[in-house]
Write a protein that holds these residues in place. Structure first.
Motif, short mmCIF file in Angstrom:
data_model
loop_
_atom_site.label_atom_id
_atom_site.label_comp_id
_atom_site.label_asym_id
_atom_site.label_seq_id
_atom_site.Cartn_x
_atom_site.Cartn_y
_atom_site.Cartn_z
N PHE A 82 29.78 40.23 45.54
CA PHE A 82 29.81 38.99 46.31
C PHE A 82 31.24 38.59 46.62
CE2 PHE A 82 30.20 37.51 41.96
CZ PHE A 82 31.02 36.40 42.02
N GLU B 151 26.70 31.40 53.36
CA GLU B 151 25.87 31.73 52.20
C GLU B 151 25.69 33.24 52.09
OE1 GLU B 151 21.22 31.22 51.14
OE2 GLU B 151 22.29 29.34 51.50
N GLN B 152 25.70 33.73 50.86
CA GLN B 152 25.51 35.16 50.62
C GLN B 152 24.35 35.37 49.66
OE1 GLN B 152 29.41 36.91 49.33
NE2 GLN B 152 29.87 34.73 49.38
N THR B 153 23.64 36.46 49.85
CA THR B 153 22.58 36.84 48.92
C THR B 153 22.71 38.33 48.63
OG1 THR B 153 21.00 37.27 50.68
CG2 THR B 153 20.97 35.07 49.72
N THR C 124 22.60 34.30 44.74
CA THR C 124 22.86 33.49 45.91
C THR C 124 24.14 32.72 45.66
OG1 THR C 124 20.48 33.24 46.31
CG2 THR C 124 21.94 31.68 47.43
N LYS D 244 20.57 41.51 46.09
CA LYS D 244 19.47 41.84 45.18
C LYS D 244 19.64 43.26 44.68
CE LYS D 244 16.01 38.88 47.27
NZ LYS D 244 14.71 38.76 47.91
N SER E 94 21.97 28.59 37.20
CA SER E 94 22.76 27.97 38.26
C SER E 94 24.10 27.52 37.70
CB SER E 94 22.02 26.76 38.84
OG SER E 94 20.85 27.19 39.49
N LYS F 282 26.41 29.83 47.55
CA LYS F 282 26.44 28.87 48.65
C LYS F 282 27.82 28.20 48.70
CE LYS F 282 21.57 27.78 48.52
NZ LYS F 282 20.55 26.74 48.37
N SER G 217 16.14 31.67 35.89
CA SER G 217 17.10 31.22 36.90
C SER G 217 18.30 30.56 36.23
CB SER G 217 16.41 30.24 37.85
OG SER G 217 17.29 29.88 38.90
N SER H 58 18.74 38.85 41.39
CA SER H 58 19.21 38.38 42.69
C SER H 58 20.31 37.36 42.50
CB SER H 58 18.06 37.79 43.51
OG SER H 58 17.53 36.65 42.89
N THR I 184 23.91 30.98 42.06
CA THR I 184 22.60 31.01 41.39
C THR I 184 22.20 32.47 41.19
OG1 THR I 184 21.93 28.94 42.44
CG2 THR I 184 20.18 30.31 41.53
#
Length: 170
Positions: free
Chosen positions: A143, A150-152, A167, A154, A107, A169, A105, A165, A23
């Motif tokens: 990433f 899970e990774q984030t 994310t 920004k 996804s 999962k 957003s 940002s 995402t």
């Protein structure tokens, strides 16, 4: 038609195929300019050595007659050199209209499109924006694909992009 038993399906798919989801949130900032144009934006994945891995999304002006908006895609210079010049726009599932000011957003399911074919490893999500009468900006977020947690990530753009940002999962 041959029926596959559940254990046969598992062995055909292999145990290492993890389907992660990705995402991205991209802020299109409000700019105080006399004549505002929505930015063209390209979102893609590349390896750390900047080798192109796949397109996720491209926003451009779809409303112009005769696909006239596509001619300005070359202003997304990094994306254009890596992938754009080889594409016939529009691209189903990738291209879409420019977006309004605010947070957008995106996804992507790991078992579809470019992500389904992406080998495990280190990558960067790259977001490039260019605007008529404006500037150009590139933001990169590193990433790990198919990580176990899970990774984030920004990053803050400075003018054509706001906060970006990511994310991922498992």
């Amino acid at each position: 038609m041959r029926k596959l038993l559940p254990f046969a399906i598992t062995s055909l798919l292999g145990t290492s195929s993890m389907a992660a989801d990705l995402t991205a949130k991209i802020e299109v900032p409000r700019l105080n300019v006399a004549e505002y144009h929505r930015p063209y934006v390209a979102v893609w994945i590349e390896s750390p050595d900047q080798t192109f891995a796949g397109n996720l999304s491209v926003w451009y002006d779809l409303k112009k007659r005769d696909n006239e908006g596509a001619k300005w895609l070359k202003d997304l210079r990094q994306w254009w050199r890596r992938s754009g010049r080889d594409l016939a726009m529009p691209v189903d599932g990738v291209s879409g209209a420019t977006r309004v000011v605010g947070e957008q957003s995106l996804s992507f399911a790991g078992d579809k499109g470019v992500l389904a074919k992406l080998p495990a490893g280190e990558y960067q999500l790259v977001v490039e924006a260019a605007r008529e009468g404006g500037g150009r900006e590139v933001v990169k977020l590193p990433f790990q694909w198919n990580a176990k947690t899970e990774q984030t990530a920004k990053a803050q753009g400075s003018h054509e992009l706001g906060q970006v940002s990511l994310t991922v999962k498992p």
